[in-house]
Enzyme design. Structure first.
Site, mmCIF file in Angstrom:
data_model
loop_
_atom_site.group_PDB
_atom_site.id
_atom_site.type_symbol
_atom_site.label_atom_id
_atom_site.label_comp_id
_atom_site.label_asym_id
_atom_site.label_seq_id
_atom_site.Cartn_x
_atom_site.Cartn_y
_atom_site.Cartn_z
ATOM 1 N N GLN A 30 0.640 -1.283 0.070
ATOM 2 C CA GLN A 30 0.199 0.049 0.008
ATOM 3 C C GLN A 30 0.784 1.382 0.026
ATOM 4 O O GLN A 30 0.542 2.311 0.481
ATOM 5 C CB GLN A 30 -1.063 0.136 1.214
ATOM 6 C CG GLN A 30 -2.162 -0.858 0.802
ATOM 7 C CD GLN A 30 -2.898 -0.425 -0.282
ATOM 8 O OE1 GLN A 30 -3.047 0.799 -0.598
ATOM 9 N NE2 GLN A 30 -3.505 -1.183 -0.983
ATOM 10 N N SER A 31 2.074 1.180 -0.774
ATOM 11 C CA SER A 31 2.786 2.490 -0.854
ATOM 12 C C SER A 31 2.273 3.387 -1.503
ATOM 13 O O SER A 31 1.945 3.533 -2.657
ATOM 14 C CB SER A 31 4.037 2.130 -1.384
ATOM 15 O OG SER A 31 4.798 3.249 -1.719
ATOM 16 N N ASN A 32 2.189 4.733 -0.805
ATOM 17 C CA ASN A 32 1.890 5.916 -1.458
ATOM 18 C C ASN A 32 2.892 6.456 -2.357
ATOM 19 O O ASN A 32 2.563 6.943 -3.647
ATOM 20 C CB ASN A 32 1.579 6.958 -0.513
ATOM 21 C CG ASN A 32 0.475 6.599 0.515
ATOM 22 O OD1 ASN A 32 -0.750 6.443 0.193
ATOM 23 N ND2 ASN A 32 0.842 6.666 1.694
#
Ligand SMILES: Cc1ncc(COP(=O)(O)O)c(C=O)c1O
Length: 339
Positions: free
Chosen positions: A75-77
């Site tokens: 879930q890396s921005n």
């Protein structure tokens, strides 16, 4: 190289707003809270990485890159924004992600990674991730592409330079409205580029406020050392005769809760309070923890009524959807949000 001479690929809508948060300030004993809205940087649902990517892609394009590769948690921005930035620049994007599941639910940031056309690979551990990223970069080069590898969080000296520029932007806004904050809260991590740029920027301007990095993962000491080292590296790249000592970097690691990516009750309560007083969307991984620290400090009397503090909103909203199961009961009021 001087900051103004660093190659820059325009991606962000700047300056981001500096919003008053009067209802939140009233809840916190009558302090004045100003929110620096880097959730509104304008690229692919916003966030702090847009500013870094302007400089990173500027560098990549100047070097003739055809493919950008980067890594992060599922879930890396940062990965989501890199995928969007690469699309804007006409570059291919390869993302190497890690998480407990090899076939994670395709939602939140991961869903957007696919939307932006990134090539996505998922592995289990950080070690495997680093190895695969290096292998992918080699494979690109062998195929005749020109790879440009961006480390986790885009936190190189070139990336952190963006937050030196951002500090100047904030201080101009503060001067224009005659605001003198005593403290600035920002989420920080072992990647550390945002915090490093802000610490260096503040130093260049005579340390107008305390920059409080709120740790979102364990090991505050490691974060402190990393931020100081990166601030010094950034100063060197920018040709500035400035030195930041480890002990000068403020890292508050009391709000990490269960660990990176997990929110405790204090974080969820901070999300709920910011949403219900100011209509702000905070996330459970980064900004919720930073706001929990600001709220906690205010409640324990760290500020006088009327005192001004800045909350640097670094984005992260897509992750809210990936944590729906954990958050929904609290948002619906089924489970009290403990204070
Ligand atoms: C929403 C958000 N806030 C803060 C951070 C931390 O920024 P940095 O990587 O510069 O430490 C990140 C990093 O991914 C982020 O996504």
């Amino acid at each position: 190289m001087r900051l103004v001479d660093l190659p820059r690929f325009p991606l962000a809508t700047l300056p981001t707003p500096l919003d008053e948060a009067p209802r939140l300030g009233a809840e916190l004993g009558g302090i004045r809270v100003l929110v620096k809205r880097d959730d509104l940087t304008g690229l692919a649902l916003g966030g702090n990485k847009t500013r870094k990517l302007e400089y990173l892609l500027g560098d990549a394009l100047q070097r003739g890159a055809t493919t950008v590769l980067t890594e992060g948690p599922v879930q890396s921005n940062h990965c989501r924004q890199t995928a969007a930035a690469a699309a804007r620049a006409g570059l291919r994007c390869v993302l190497v992600l890690s998480g407990s599941e090899l076939a994670p639910p395709v939602q939140g940031n991961l869903l957007l990674d696919y939307l932006f056309g990134a090539t996505v690979q998922v592995v289990r551990t950080r070690e495997e991730r680093a190895a695969l990223l290096a292998a992918e970069a080699r494979a690109c080069a062998e195929r005749g592409e020109r790879p440009y590898v961006i480390p986790t969080g885009g936190s190189t000296a070139v990336g952190a330079a963006a937050y030196v520029q951002a500090t100047l932007e904030l201080v101009q806004q503060l001067v224009a409205r005659n605001a003198r904050p005593t403290a600035l809260y920002v989420a920080t991590s072992t990647s550390g580029g945002t915090h490093a740029g802000l610490v260096l920027g503040a130093r260049l301007l005579g340390d107008p406020f305390r920059v409080i990095g709120v740790a979102v993962e364990e090991d505050g000491e490691a974060i402190r050392r990393r931020v100081a080292a990166l601030a010094n590296e950034t100063a060197a790249v920018l040709g500035l005769a400035v030195r930041i000592e480890d002990r000068e970097v403020v890292v508050d690691d009391r709000w990490v809760g269960p660990g990176y990516g997990s929110a405790d009750e204090r974080t969820v309560e901070a999300m709920v309070l910011a949403a219900r007083t100011e209509g702000l969307v905070l996330d459970p991984v980064y900004t919720g923890k930073a706001m929990a620290a600001l709220i906690g400090d205010a409640r324990t009397g760290a500020f006088q009524p009327g005192e001004t503090v800045v909350f640097w909103h670094t984005g992260g909203a897509p992750a809210v959807f990936a944590h729906a199961e954990r958050l929904a009961p609290a948002f619906r009021g089924e489970r009290p949000v403990e204070r």
